[in-house]
Motif scaffolding. Structure first.
Motif, PDB file in Angstrom:
ATOM      1  N   THR A   1       0.801  -1.219   0.000  1.00 34.48           N
ATOM      2  CA  THR A   1       0.000   0.000   0.000  1.00 34.48           C
ATOM      3  C   THR A   1       0.832   1.267   0.000  1.00 34.48           C
ATOM      4  OG1 THR A   1      -0.716  -1.154   1.954  1.00 34.48           O
ATOM      5  CG2 THR A   1      -2.195   0.544   1.043  1.00 34.48           C
TER       6      THR A   1
ATOM      7  N   GLU B   1       2.814   1.897   9.304  1.00 35.04           N
ATOM      8  CA  GLU B   1       3.296   1.183  10.483  1.00 35.04           C
ATOM      9  C   GLU B   1       4.730   0.693  10.276  1.00 35.04           C
ATOM     10  OE1 GLU B   1       1.156   0.102   8.336  1.00 35.04           O
ATOM     11  OE2 GLU B   1       1.371  -2.042   7.949  1.00 35.04           O
ATOM     12  N   ARG B   2       5.156   0.617   9.022  1.00 35.12           N
ATOM     13  CA  ARG B   2       6.502   0.143   8.724  1.00 35.12           C
ATOM     14  C   ARG B   2       7.562   1.184   9.073  1.00 35.12           C
ATOM     15  NH1 ARG B   2       6.266  -2.113   2.882  1.00 35.12           N
ATOM     16  NH2 ARG B   2       4.148  -2.288   3.693  1.00 35.12           N
TER      17      ARG B   2
ATOM     18  N   ASN C   1      -5.146 -14.072   9.533  1.00 37.89           N
ATOM     19  CA  ASN C   1      -5.182 -14.148   8.062  1.00 37.89           C
ATOM     20  C   ASN C   1      -4.216 -15.219   7.541  1.00 37.89           C
ATOM     21  OD1 ASN C   1      -6.004 -13.302   5.439  1.00 37.89           O
ATOM     22  ND2 ASN C   1      -4.187 -12.000   5.262  1.00 37.89           N
TER      23      ASN C   1
HETATM   24  P1  GDP Z   1      -0.235  -5.391   4.709  1.00 34.98           P
HETATM   25  O1  GDP Z   1       1.153  -4.820   4.722  1.00 34.98           O
HETATM   26  O2  GDP Z   1      -0.644  -5.886   6.063  1.00 34.98           O
HETATM   27  O3  GDP Z   1      -1.265  -4.489   4.095  1.00 34.98           O
HETATM   28  O4  GDP Z   1      -0.161  -6.732   3.811  1.00 34.98           O
HETATM   29  P2  GDP Z   1      -0.482  -6.923   2.259  1.00 34.98           P
HETATM   30  O5  GDP Z   1      -1.938  -6.914   2.008  1.00 34.98           O
HETATM   31  O6  GDP Z   1       0.365  -5.965   1.470  1.00 34.98           O
HETATM   32  O7  GDP Z   1       0.024  -8.420   2.043  1.00 34.98           O
HETATM   33  C1  GDP Z   1       1.382  -8.788   2.304  1.00 34.98           C
HETATM   34  C2  GDP Z   1       1.740 -10.034   1.495  1.00 34.98           C
HETATM   35  O8  GDP Z   1       1.004 -11.154   1.956  1.00 34.98           O
HETATM   36  C3  GDP Z   1       1.425  -9.895   0.000  1.00 34.98           C
HETATM   37  O9  GDP Z   1       2.448 -10.559  -0.738  1.00 34.98           O
HETATM   38  C4  GDP Z   1       0.111 -10.627  -0.146  1.00 34.98           C
HETATM   39  O10 GDP Z   1      -0.060 -11.154  -1.449  1.00 34.98           O
HETATM   40  C5  GDP Z   1       0.244 -11.741   0.899  1.00 34.98           C
HETATM   41  N1  GDP Z   1      -1.070 -12.165   1.437  1.00 34.98           N
HETATM   42  C6  GDP Z   1      -2.031 -11.359   1.939  1.00 34.98           C
HETATM   43  N2  GDP Z   1      -3.092 -12.075   2.344  1.00 34.98           N
HETATM   44  C7  GDP Z   1      -2.801 -13.381   2.118  1.00 34.98           C
HETATM   45  C8  GDP Z   1      -3.495 -14.614   2.329  1.00 34.98           C
HETATM   46  O11 GDP Z   1      -4.627 -14.678   2.825  1.00 34.98           O
HETATM   47  N3  GDP Z   1      -2.847 -15.764   1.958  1.00 34.98           N
HETATM   48  C9  GDP Z   1      -1.601 -15.741   1.404  1.00 34.98           C
HETATM   49  N4  GDP Z   1      -1.077 -16.931   1.072  1.00 34.98           N
HETATM   50  N5  GDP Z   1      -0.917 -14.608   1.189  1.00 34.98           N
HETATM   51  C10 GDP Z   1      -1.504 -13.427   1.538  1.00 34.98           C
END
Ligand code: GDP
Length: 178
Positions: A42, A71-72, A124
């Motif tokens: 994001t 948050e990073r 998740n």
């Molecule tokens: P954020 O930083 O918490 O917003 O995390 P992101 O949505 O950017 O996801 C971080 C990474 O985890 C990305 O490479 C996503 O494709 C992967 N990811 C997110 N949700 C899932 C899930 O339910 N299963 C798997 N296997 N990977 C996921």
């Protein structure tokens, strides 16, 4: 008497949790029904909305705030969650460290957020449980959620498992305008 016309109540929902647990992916799955393995993290995504019908015949319109990856780099400003009606605190079931971070977020909410905020602990990446990568058991997380009086869900932003159901359950807990 004629039934009351449906009412739509706007409610602010924030996502909190360690970087890379899948916060943005959960929003994308919920709002657009999409998942992207290689999505750039994001950057500057403002907010998205999604309207959910509730039992009463009314609607809850979620205004969903993503942290934009802040948050990073630095701590999030409390203003981000202080006025929230709902918070989804996300961890990754394949990372015990991410559950610790989720616990810290929950303490922070208990200190800073409105006492009426509805909080859901969300584990998740449930799709990775079958690949033997699970580090956090359902029982452990459920027990913690029960002790703290939180809602709890295990979900996968990738397969969509449990995602809609979780947001629907949160919507049912939102007070609606009448
Ligand atoms: P954020 O930083 O918490 O917003 O995390 P992101 O949505 O950017 O996801 C971080 C990474 O985890 C990305 O490479 C996503 O494709 C992967 N990811 C997110 N949700 C899932 C899930 O339910 N299963 C798997 N296997 N990977 C996921």
């Amino acid at each position: 008497a004629a039934p009351a016309p449906p009412v739509t109540s706007s409610r602010k929902l924030v996502l909190l949790g360690e970087s890379a647990v899948g916060k943005s992916s959960l929003v994308l799955q919920f709002v657009k029904g999409q998942f992207d393995d290689y999505r750039e993290s994001t950057i500057g995504a403002a907010f998205l909305t999604q309207t959910v019908p509730v039992e009463s015949g009314n609607f809850v319109k979620f205004e969903i705030w993503d942290t934009a990856g802040q948050e990073r780099y630095k701590s999030l400003a409390p203003m981000y969650y202080r006025s929230a009606h709902a918070a989804v605190v996300v961890y990754d079931i394949t990372s015990a460290a991410s559950l610790l971070k989720a616990r810290a977020w929950i303490s922070e909410l208990q200190r800073q957020a409105d006492p009426s905020i509805v909080v859901c602990l969300a584990g998740n990446k449930l799709d990775l449980a079958d690949a033997g990568q699970r580090q956090v058991s359902t029982d452990e997380a459920q027990k913690f959620a029960d002790e703290e009086g939180l809602m709890f869900a295990e979900v996968s932003a990738k397969t969509a498992q449990g995602v809609e159901d979780m947001f629907k359950r949160i919507a049912e807990r939102m007070p609606v305008d009448t």
